[in-house]
Design an enzyme around this catalytic site. Structure first.
Site, short mmCIF file in Angstrom:
data_model
loop_
_atom_site.label_atom_id
_atom_site.label_comp_id
_atom_site.label_asym_id
_atom_site.label_seq_id
_atom_site.Cartn_x
_atom_site.Cartn_y
_atom_site.Cartn_z
N PHE A 139 -19.94 14.18 3.02
CA PHE A 139 -18.50 14.01 2.85
C PHE A 139 -18.22 12.59 2.39
O PHE A 139 -18.61 11.64 3.04
CB PHE A 139 -17.71 14.30 4.13
CG PHE A 139 -16.23 14.19 3.90
CD1 PHE A 139 -15.53 15.23 3.30
CD2 PHE A 139 -15.53 13.04 4.25
CE1 PHE A 139 -14.17 15.11 3.03
CE2 PHE A 139 -14.16 12.93 3.98
CZ PHE A 139 -13.48 13.97 3.39
N ASP A 224 -22.93 5.38 2.53
CA ASP A 224 -21.55 5.59 2.97
C ASP A 224 -21.54 5.47 4.49
O ASP A 224 -21.92 6.40 5.20
CB ASP A 224 -21.08 6.97 2.50
CG ASP A 224 -19.67 7.31 3.00
OD1 ASP A 224 -19.15 6.60 3.88
OD2 ASP A 224 -19.11 8.31 2.51
N LYS A 253 -12.91 3.60 8.19
CA LYS A 253 -12.49 4.04 9.52
C LYS A 253 -12.28 2.95 10.59
O LYS A 253 -11.17 2.50 10.76
CB LYS A 253 -13.43 5.14 10.01
CG LYS A 253 -13.23 6.43 9.18
CD LYS A 253 -13.80 7.66 9.82
CE LYS A 253 -13.24 8.93 9.20
NZ LYS A 253 -13.91 9.42 8.00
C1 LIG Z 1 -13.69 9.79 6.59
C2 LIG Z 1 -14.78 9.61 5.61
C3 LIG Z 1 -14.52 9.29 4.27
C4 LIG Z 1 -13.14 9.27 3.70
O1 LIG Z 1 -12.36 8.26 4.25
P1 LIG Z 1 -10.76 8.27 4.01
O2 LIG Z 1 -10.31 6.98 4.64
O3 LIG Z 1 -10.24 9.49 4.69
O4 LIG Z 1 -10.53 8.30 2.56
C5 LIG Z 1 -15.59 9.05 3.43
N1 LIG Z 1 -16.85 9.11 3.90
C6 LIG Z 1 -17.13 9.42 5.18
C7 LIG Z 1 -18.56 9.45 5.62
C8 LIG Z 1 -16.11 9.69 6.08
O5 LIG Z 1 -16.40 10.03 7.34
#
Ligand SMILES: *Cc1c(COP(=O)(O)O)cnc(C)c1O
Length: 403
Positions: A139, A224, A253
């Site tokens: 994701f 990420d 986050k």
């Molecule tokens: C939450 C998340 C995102 C997206 O972040 P947003 O602030 O909602 O755009 C991207 N990568 C990972 C691994 C995430 O958990």
């Protein structure tokens, strides 16, 4: 509020129906606790989806907001500001990276990372090398670019044509990665621990193998760490557990403990592919959000929060393993620090509901995985209370299953 309709009914009336929300309106938080409009208390093991690392209404965060709000909130990136510079220096001094770019969210951080990887490759190797290898069940966000990079059909439905240039391979599968390689590939993007994909942990030496695959083939490695970075696993960045460094890393986050901020970090030589005018954002790294992120990072590094996360995380995991032995429909408990998952044989929505009725907020991801991502300040007694509620929920669920 003396409105005719409740908050919930008005929200449903006036807002896009993009979230399958729980029928719960929250009005207040303190530490690991939040309260509903009706005054019911909940212990929060979701933490704003791994965001509120220092807990709700943290005095550290509130003070930083208050002081900076009275001083300077926003001026744009046409000018230098001290909080932004301080935060960049702190991130660099505590990571593999030399340079930081600030934005407003995880998706934007990944968007920047993907743009940077393509541009670096173009400048270094010429055209025709723009493909990024990504993972199944990953994701990376909801913008057109990042949903195209996400290895889950459910975020892509109806938005095609997707952005071209992403290929997907299973996590923990080096053979598939080798097979995905051709001369069009410029980078690999992955979460060192997959979050939304169901708390998927890399096999021993997998990340090392990915690193050497990237080195051998002159590919950039993008981690990420939007969800698992910023202390969540007991180290500042999750990749530190595996002895492997990326070329580019994304954060968001927990970085602002609830204020919107994202960051992309990279080595100096790679960062040079972004010169003046190549990438920008109006809000990215305002004095306000960076002053708060500074306070968050300072607390993580100097107040023993990472050690605390490791200790209570271990305790929590062992208690979940104890529970799993009682219930045959629990397949596995996994995770690191305070990102823990309990995979069931069946969808876990009912368990989440039952915990909520008992005053505990937990979350279900990837359909069958109960995910626990509480504030890092959670205590063993809080965990014990959750485990008791979860035990009851699993017991009821088991009985209902048999009937
Ligand atoms: C939450 C998340 C995102 C997206 O972040 P947003 O602030 O909602 O755009 C991207 N990568 C990972 C691994 C995430 O958990």
């Amino acid at each position: 509020m003396q409105d005719e309709l409740t908050t919930m009914k008005r929200a449903d009336k006036y807002m896009f129906n993009t979230y399958a929300r729980f029928p719960l309106t929250l009005v207040k938080g303190d530490g690991v606790r939040v309260w509903s409009e009706e005054g019911k208390e909940y212990m929060d093991f979701v933490g704003g989806i791994a965001v509120c690392a220092l807990g709700h209404s943290s005095p550290i965060v509130s003070k930083a907001i208050e002081e900076q709000a009275r001083t300077l909130i926003h001026v744009s990136n046409l000018y230098y500001t001290k909080p932004q510079t301080d935060l960049a220096q702190m991130l660099v001094e505590n990571s593999f990276a030399d340079k930081v770019f600030f934005c407003n969210s995880g998706a934007e951080a990944n968007e920047a990372a993907i743009k940077l990887a393509r541009r670096y490759s173009r400048e270094t190797f010429g055209p025709g090398r723009h493909v990024i290898i990504s993972m199944e069940n990953s994701f990376h966000g909801r913008t057109m670019c990042t949903l195209s990079a996400t290895g889950q059909k459910k975020v892509q439905i109806g938005f095609d044509p997707l952005l071209e240039g992403f290929v997907f391979v299973p996590f923990n599968d080096m053979d598939a990665m080798e097979k995905a390689l051709d001369k069009t590939v410029c980078a690999v993007i992955l979460e060192p621990i997959q979050g939304e994909g169901g708390i998927v942990i890399p096999d021993a030496h997998y990340l090392e193998s990915v690193r050497s695959f990237c080195d051998r083939n002159k590919l950039l490695l993008i981690f990420d760490e939007v969800q698992v970075g910023m202390g969540r696993t007991g180290k500042l960045f999750a990749h530190e557990h595996f002895g492997v460094k990326p070329d580019i890393m994304t954060l968001a986050k927990a970085l602002g403990n609830g204020l919107p901020i994202g960051a992309m970090l990279a080595h100096d030589c790679i960062s040079q592919a972004f010169g003046p005018g190549s990438h920008a954002t109006t809000f990215g790294g305002t004095p306000l959000v960076t002053a708060v992120a500074k306070a968050v990072l300072n607390t993580m590094l100097n107040e023993g929060l990472l050690e605390h996360c490791t200790t209570v995380g271990e305790y929590f995991k062992n208690r979940l393993i104890d529970l799993s032995k009682k219930y045959p429909f629990v397949k596995e408990v996994r995770g690191k620090g305070l990102i823990l998952g309990m995979e069931l044989e069946t969808p876990c929505g009912e368990i989440v509901k039952s915990c909520m009725a008992q005053g505990f907020l937990i979350n279900c991801t990837h359909d069958t995985v109960l995910r626990f991502i509480p504030p890092l300040v959670v205590k063993e007694a809080d965990i014990e209370a959750l485990v008791k509620a979860l035990d009851r929920a699993l017991d009821e669920f088991g009985k209902a299953k048999r009937n």
